[in-house]
Design a protein around this motif. Sequence first.
Motif, PDB file in Angstrom:
ATOM      1  N   SER A  77       5.576   1.492   8.902  1.00  0.00           N
ATOM      2  CA  SER A  77       6.143   0.790   7.758  1.00  0.00           C
ATOM      3  C   SER A  77       7.125   1.681   7.004  1.00  0.00           C
ATOM      4  O   SER A  77       6.947   2.896   6.936  1.00  0.00           O
ATOM      5  CB  SER A  77       5.010   0.372   6.812  1.00  0.00           C
ATOM      6  OG  SER A  77       5.525  -0.227   5.648  1.00  0.00           O
ATOM      7  N   GLN A  78       8.123   1.050   6.406  1.00  0.00           N
ATOM      8  CA  GLN A  78       9.018   1.739   5.486  1.00  0.00           C
ATOM      9  C   GLN A  78       8.703   1.354   4.048  1.00  0.00           C
ATOM     10  O   GLN A  78       9.234   1.956   3.123  1.00  0.00           O
ATOM     11  CB  GLN A  78      10.476   1.393   5.805  1.00  0.00           C
ATOM     12  CG  GLN A  78      10.930   1.909   7.146  1.00  0.00           C
ATOM     13  CD  GLN A  78      12.366   1.520   7.455  1.00  0.00           C
ATOM     14  OE1 GLN A  78      13.148   1.170   6.583  1.00  0.00           O
ATOM     15  NE2 GLN A  78      12.717   1.575   8.727  1.00  0.00           N
ATOM     16  N   LEU A  79       7.841   0.350   3.861  1.00  0.00           N
ATOM     17  CA  LEU A  79       7.473  -0.104   2.520  1.00  0.00           C
ATOM     18  C   LEU A  79       6.249   0.616   1.978  1.00  0.00           C
ATOM     19  O   LEU A  79       6.225   1.025   0.827  1.00  0.00           O
ATOM     20  CB  LEU A  79       7.183  -1.609   2.511  1.00  0.00           C
ATOM     21  CG  LEU A  79       8.348  -2.543   2.711  1.00  0.00           C
ATOM     22  CD1 LEU A  79       7.865  -3.990   2.684  1.00  0.00           C
ATOM     23  CD2 LEU A  79       9.408  -2.318   1.652  1.00  0.00           C
ATOM     24  N   LEU A  80       5.220   0.716   2.797  1.00  0.00           N
ATOM     25  CA  LEU A  80       3.959   1.330   2.391  1.00  0.00           C
ATOM     26  C   LEU A  80       3.742   2.581   3.221  1.00  0.00           C
ATOM     27  O   LEU A  80       3.965   2.573   4.429  1.00  0.00           O
ATOM     28  CB  LEU A  80       2.789   0.370   2.619  1.00  0.00           C
ATOM     29  CG  LEU A  80       2.881  -0.991   1.940  1.00  0.00           C
ATOM     30  CD1 LEU A  80       1.752  -1.881   2.390  1.00  0.00           C
ATOM     31  CD2 LEU A  80       2.883  -0.841   0.449  1.00  0.00           C
ATOM     32  N   ASP A  81       3.294   3.644   2.577  1.00  0.00           N
ATOM     33  CA  ASP A  81       3.033   4.876   3.317  1.00  0.00           C
ATOM     34  C   ASP A  81       1.617   4.867   3.881  1.00  0.00           C
ATOM     35  O   ASP A  81       0.838   3.933   3.638  1.00  0.00           O
ATOM     36  CB  ASP A  81       3.337   6.112   2.476  1.00  0.00           C
ATOM     37  CG  ASP A  81       2.385   6.351   1.314  1.00  0.00           C
ATOM     38  OD1 ASP A  81       1.318   5.706   1.229  1.00  0.00           O
ATOM     39  OD2 ASP A  81       2.705   7.207   0.476  1.00  0.00           O
ATOM     40  N   ALA A  82       1.290   5.888   4.634  1.00  0.00           N
ATOM     41  CA  ALA A  82      -0.015   5.951   5.301  1.00  0.00           C
ATOM     42  C   ALA A  82      -1.177   5.890   4.308  1.00  0.00           C
ATOM     43  O   ALA A  82      -2.185   5.225   4.556  1.00  0.00           O
ATOM     44  CB  ALA A  82      -0.111   7.224   6.145  1.00  0.00           C
ATOM     45  N   GLY A  83      -1.033   6.560   3.177  1.00  0.00           N
ATOM     46  CA  GLY A  83      -2.096   6.545   2.175  1.00  0.00           C
ATOM     47  C   GLY A  83      -2.284   5.185   1.538  1.00  0.00           C
ATOM     48  O   GLY A  83      -3.416   4.759   1.279  1.00  0.00           O
ATOM     49  N   GLU A  84      -1.184   4.477   1.289  1.00  0.00           N
ATOM     50  CA  GLU A  84      -1.306   3.134   0.718  1.00  0.00           C
ATOM     51  C   GLU A  84      -1.989   2.185   1.704  1.00  0.00           C
ATOM     52  O   GLU A  84      -2.806   1.359   1.295  1.00  0.00           O
ATOM     53  CB  GLU A  84       0.068   2.582   0.334  1.00  0.00           C
ATOM     54  CG  GLU A  84       0.623   3.198  -0.926  1.00  0.00           C
ATOM     55  CD  GLU A  84       1.929   2.565  -1.329  1.00  0.00           C
ATOM     56  OE1 GLU A  84       1.946   1.901  -2.371  1.00  0.00           O
ATOM     57  OE2 GLU A  84       2.925   2.734  -0.587  1.00  0.00           O
ATOM     58  N   TRP A  85      -1.650   2.308   2.980  1.00  0.00           N
ATOM     59  CA  TRP A  85      -2.311   1.451   3.974  1.00  0.00           C
ATOM     60  C   TRP A  85      -3.814   1.715   4.008  1.00  0.00           C
ATOM     61  O   TRP A  85      -4.611   0.779   4.075  1.00  0.00           O
ATOM     62  CB  TRP A  85      -1.699   1.656   5.362  1.00  0.00           C
ATOM     63  CG  TRP A  85      -0.395   0.958   5.552  1.00  0.00           C
ATOM     64  CD1 TRP A  85       0.832   1.536   5.704  1.00  0.00           C
ATOM     65  CD2 TRP A  85      -0.173  -0.453   5.605  1.00  0.00           C
ATOM     66  NE1 TRP A  85       1.790   0.566   5.846  1.00  0.00           N
ATOM     67  CE2 TRP A  85       1.206  -0.664   5.796  1.00  0.00           C
ATOM     68  CE3 TRP A  85      -1.012  -1.568   5.515  1.00  0.00           C
ATOM     69  CZ2 TRP A  85       1.771  -1.930   5.901  1.00  0.00           C
ATOM     70  CZ3 TRP A  85      -0.455  -2.840   5.617  1.00  0.00           C
ATOM     71  CH2 TRP A  85       0.920  -3.013   5.802  1.00  0.00           C
TER      72      TRP A  85
END
Length: 172
Positions: A77-85
């Motif tokens: 994703s370019q919207l959400l980073d790994a931590g947000e996911w």
Amino acid sequence: MARTRDEAHLYLDLRPCECGSVETAWESGVVAIGPGLGTVYAGTCSACGAEREFAFALPEREVMPEGFPTFGGPEPSQLLDAGEWLWVADMTAGNVPRDDPDAALRALAIARAAVDEVVKFIPDGRDEAPDEAFWSARGERMRAEEPGRFHRERLVIVRDTYRDLAAEYRSA
């Protein structure tokens, strides 16, 4: 860039109005953005009446929905980073309704798909998400609190656990 409608809606849900409300009835349309196309989401905050608008570029190749949810193709994703996911996975899995099997299956599907999105940030040949996979305050906080959670092996175990829990709801 929003890879899919599901990813765009999740992003919108994670970006509340300045008043703190996430309740907005979004309308969307395709528009020209630079040399390509994009989708604009516009709406009025249900709590304070503020006008809200977000524009997302569309991917070069369309991601065809396969099941629920469809957050994107093979690229991260370019919207959400790994931590947000991972935060999305935690919040969703932590709120699985025990008395509504259909809602439980939807929640577990979202949690499982969110963990799959974290895994997409881990390059082939690496065991963990690299520094550049974290750019949001929430994502960086998630990584700082428990960096071991971003190792491929651990993520796969968590994802498979959500899959197994969903199987239990289907067989009940």
